[in-house]
Design an enzyme around this catalytic site. Structure first.
Site, PDB file in Angstrom:
ATOM      1  N   HIS A  85       0.855  -1.192   0.000  1.00 30.53           N
ATOM      2  CA  HIS A  85       0.000   0.000   0.000  1.00 30.53           C
ATOM      3  C   HIS A  85       0.883   1.231   0.000  1.00 30.53           C
ATOM      4  O   HIS A  85       1.812   1.336   0.797  1.00 30.53           O
ATOM      5  CB  HIS A  85      -0.910   0.023   1.238  1.00 30.53           C
ATOM      6  CG  HIS A  85      -1.752   1.258   1.296  1.00 30.53           C
ATOM      7  ND1 HIS A  85      -2.964   1.352   0.647  1.00 30.53           N
ATOM      8  CD2 HIS A  85      -1.538   2.460   1.882  1.00 30.53           C
ATOM      9  CE1 HIS A  85      -3.462   2.563   0.841  1.00 30.53           C
ATOM     10  NE2 HIS A  85      -2.623   3.255   1.586  1.00 30.53           N
ATOM     11  N   ASP A 164     -15.295   2.209   7.278  1.00 27.97           N
ATOM     12  CA  ASP A 164     -14.252   3.132   6.814  1.00 27.97           C
ATOM     13  C   ASP A 164     -14.749   3.970   5.647  1.00 27.97           C
ATOM     14  O   ASP A 164     -14.449   5.158   5.553  1.00 27.97           O
ATOM     15  CB  ASP A 164     -12.989   2.373   6.396  1.00 27.97           C
ATOM     16  CG  ASP A 164     -11.971   3.334   5.795  1.00 27.97           C
ATOM     17  OD1 ASP A 164     -11.534   4.239   6.535  1.00 27.97           O
ATOM     18  OD2 ASP A 164     -11.671   3.228   4.595  1.00 27.97           O
ATOM     19  N   ARG A 171     -14.734  12.400   7.098  1.00 25.93           N
ATOM     20  CA  ARG A 171     -13.487  13.089   7.448  1.00 25.93           C
ATOM     21  C   ARG A 171     -13.083  14.078   6.362  1.00 25.93           C
ATOM     22  O   ARG A 171     -12.582  15.167   6.650  1.00 25.93           O
ATOM     23  CB  ARG A 171     -12.368  12.061   7.669  1.00 25.93           C
ATOM     24  CG  ARG A 171     -12.535  11.277   8.963  1.00 25.93           C
ATOM     25  CD  ARG A 171     -11.653  10.041   8.964  1.00 25.93           C
ATOM     26  NE  ARG A 171     -10.265  10.357   8.720  1.00 25.93           N
ATOM     27  CZ  ARG A 171      -9.404   9.557   8.074  1.00 25.93           C
ATOM     28  NH1 ARG A 171      -9.788   8.383   7.624  1.00 25.93           N
ATOM     29  NH2 ARG A 171      -8.159   9.924   7.905  1.00 25.93           N
ATOM     30  N   SER A 186      -7.785   3.471   9.035  1.00 28.01           N
ATOM     31  CA  SER A 186      -8.492   3.443   7.749  1.00 28.01           C
ATOM     32  C   SER A 186      -7.741   2.543   6.754  1.00 28.01           C
ATOM     33  O   SER A 186      -8.310   1.632   6.150  1.00 28.01           O
ATOM     34  CB  SER A 186      -8.585   4.879   7.215  1.00 28.01           C
ATOM     35  OG  SER A 186      -8.990   4.898   5.874  1.00 28.01           O
ATOM     36  N   LYS A 190      -8.684  -1.855   5.795  1.00 28.16           N
ATOM     37  CA  LYS A 190      -8.923  -2.383   4.447  1.00 28.16           C
ATOM     38  C   LYS A 190      -7.906  -3.461   4.085  1.00 28.16           C
ATOM     39  O   LYS A 190      -8.248  -4.473   3.479  1.00 28.16           O
ATOM     40  CB  LYS A 190      -8.889  -1.235   3.431  1.00 28.16           C
ATOM     41  CG  LYS A 190     -10.144  -0.363   3.524  1.00 28.16           C
ATOM     42  CD  LYS A 190     -10.074   0.862   2.650  1.00 28.16           C
ATOM     43  CE  LYS A 190      -9.142   1.903   3.227  1.00 28.16           C
ATOM     44  NZ  LYS A 190      -9.307   3.260   2.734  1.00 28.16           N
TER      45      LYS A 190
HETATM   46  N1  URA Z   1      -6.016   6.584   2.605  1.00 28.93           N
HETATM   47  C1  URA Z   1      -6.976   5.890   3.242  1.00 28.93           C
HETATM   48  O1  URA Z   1      -7.401   4.856   2.795  1.00 28.93           O
HETATM   49  N2  URA Z   1      -7.457   6.386   4.396  1.00 28.93           N
HETATM   50  C2  URA Z   1      -7.021   7.535   4.928  1.00 28.93           C
HETATM   51  O2  URA Z   1      -7.489   7.907   5.975  1.00 28.93           O
HETATM   52  C3  URA Z   1      -6.035   8.250   4.254  1.00 28.93           C
HETATM   53  C4  URA Z   1      -5.534   7.750   3.095  1.00 28.93           C
END
Ligand code: URA
Length: 428
Positions: A85, A164, A171, A186, A190
């Protein structure tokens, strides 16, 4: 699970009191079900941004977000899994060569990706520049492709961490994106729900990144690595430079073309370096230490996987990529050394040219973007092409040019240039 109410939870965090496991489980679940209202979650998110969360709270918050949806399971696959990621950067096309490379080395890559928002590009937007390519796969198709080809890059389904999805959108409009506990939970909710066995985080630092300074980037990386370990996922993070954009392109089709060059054994040195560094970490995390990804990249085997991976999702790897209708060249203002090319300026220009979107429902242009013809450290001659701006809509050039003002420096007279390392640190 009850006995709680939103005001009690908000007030506790407002007063900098750590939330209990039961409060966290309740509030995340109740928000997902619509029992806790958006305005209440906004207040809680702001209290978290201001007062923080300790490691237990972040870990529990992450677990509660995972529990809000489905969890994928790749344990039936015949090979181990690893994913990467990136926190997002300009010209960051690394996933494109990386996923087929790691698969060619014997580790399966289940990469659930997103679309870009703002100045950083999205992997799915890039791949959608390939004629016919399809981002949406069922879980069964994904599993079958992982088994047969070893790499899949596709859209994350709605079933993964729905808490999320809802919280991130909130947010975004309440000034609470920047809270490290919320960013870390967050991203990690995932990735853990996705079911990967090993995870490598590419945490970007610099003007083109989410985290502009090293200390905050390090804190985010350490928080995410701890969350991964708590969840039993082998997790490491590389802190990498995003003061300068990666490679020579920022856009969709042009980044695909640059990735294909890397898979063909060429391509920009920095893109190759980071692809190989991340591949090494992914392989090590999955327990494979006897394969050299640099050799596999040079052998062309990663290119074979790329072609299969694109074809499996109805894309034509041989089709010509879309080309922007209009171009505008910016020339070097002086003869000397290019000492700075600012990632944020380039990312903003690519976005304004149509490569990215302002709202998540906006379309993107496949051919739009920015190509730079020199990288910091290169010598340039006055009047030579420095940047080429690409778009289908020439009225976009002015705003893109405005974002590039002050975005690069050419030092005449042989000024010393100090190269910065691409991989700044490793946390794991
Ligand atoms: N990417 C995400 O998936 N979540 C965040 O809070 C910030 C960047």
């Amino acid at each position: 699970m009850s006995g709680h109410d939103a005001i009690e939870v908000i007030s506790a965090k407002r007063d900098a009191i750590a939330l209990t496991d039961s409060q966290i489980d309740w509030v995340v679940d109740a928000y997902t079900r619509g029992v806790v209202a958006d305005e209440q979650m906004s207040a809680l998110a702001m209290a978290i941004l201001l007062n923080g969360m300790d490691r237990r709270e972040i870990s529990r918050w992450t677990a509660a977000m995972i529990a809000s949806g489905e969890r994928m399971d790749f344990s039936t696959l015949s090979r181990p899994t690893a994913d990467k990621h990136s926190t997002g950067g300009v010209g960051d096309k690394i996933t494109l060569p990386l996923a087929p490379l790691v698969a060619a080395c014997g580790v399966a890559v289940p990469q659930l990706s997103g679309r870009g928002l703002g100045h950083t590009g999205g992997t799915l937007d890039k791949l959608e520049a390939i004629p016919g390519w399809r981002a949406t796969l069922s879980n069964e198709e994904m599993l079958a492709q992982l088994e047969s080809i070893g790499a899949v890059i596709c859209a994350a389904g709605d079933g993964l961490a729905p808490a999320d999805k809802k919280l991130y959108a909130l947010r975004d409009v309440t000034g609470t994106v920047e809270a490290i506990p919320l960013i870390a939970s967050s991203i990690m909710s995932k990735k853990i729900a996705e079911g990967t066995g090993a995870l490598v985080l590419d945490v970007k630092v610099g003007s083109g990144a989410f985290m502009k300074d090293l200390e905050r980037a390090r804190e985010l990386a350490e928080t995410m690595v701890a969350l991964g370990k708590d969840a039993g996922v082998h997790t490491v993070a590389l802190l990498t430079d995003m003061a300068t954009p990666l490679g020579y392109t920022a856009g969709n089709a042009i980044e695909v073309a640059e990735s294909v060059e890397v898979l063909a054994g060429g391509g920009p040195a920095d893109v190759v370096e980071l692809t190989v560094a991340l591949a090494r970490e992914m392989l090590a995390g999955a327990g494979v230490t006897d394969v050299d990804p640099a050799e596999v990249l040079a052998s062309g085997r990663a290119m074979d996987v790329w072609r299969e991976m694109i074809r499996a999702q109805d894309g034509d790897p041989d089709a010509p990529l879309p080309v922007a209708k209009e171009s505008h060249v910016v020339t070097a203002p002086a003869t000397g050394v290019l000492t700075r090319l600012d990632a944020m300026s380039v990312g903003l220009a690519a976005w304004r040219l149509g490569a990215g979107r302002a709202r998540k429902e906006d379309p993107v242009q496949a051919g739009a973007g920015v190509v730079w013809h020199a990288r910091p450290g290169d010598e340039v001659t006055e009047g030579q092409p420095l940047l080429t701006l690409l778009t289908d809509e020439p009225e976009r050039f002015d705003r893109a040019l405005a974002s590039l003002e002050g975005g690069y420096d050419v030092a005449a007279g042989g000024a010393a240039y100090e190269p910065a390392p691409l991989v700044i640190d490793r946390i794991g």
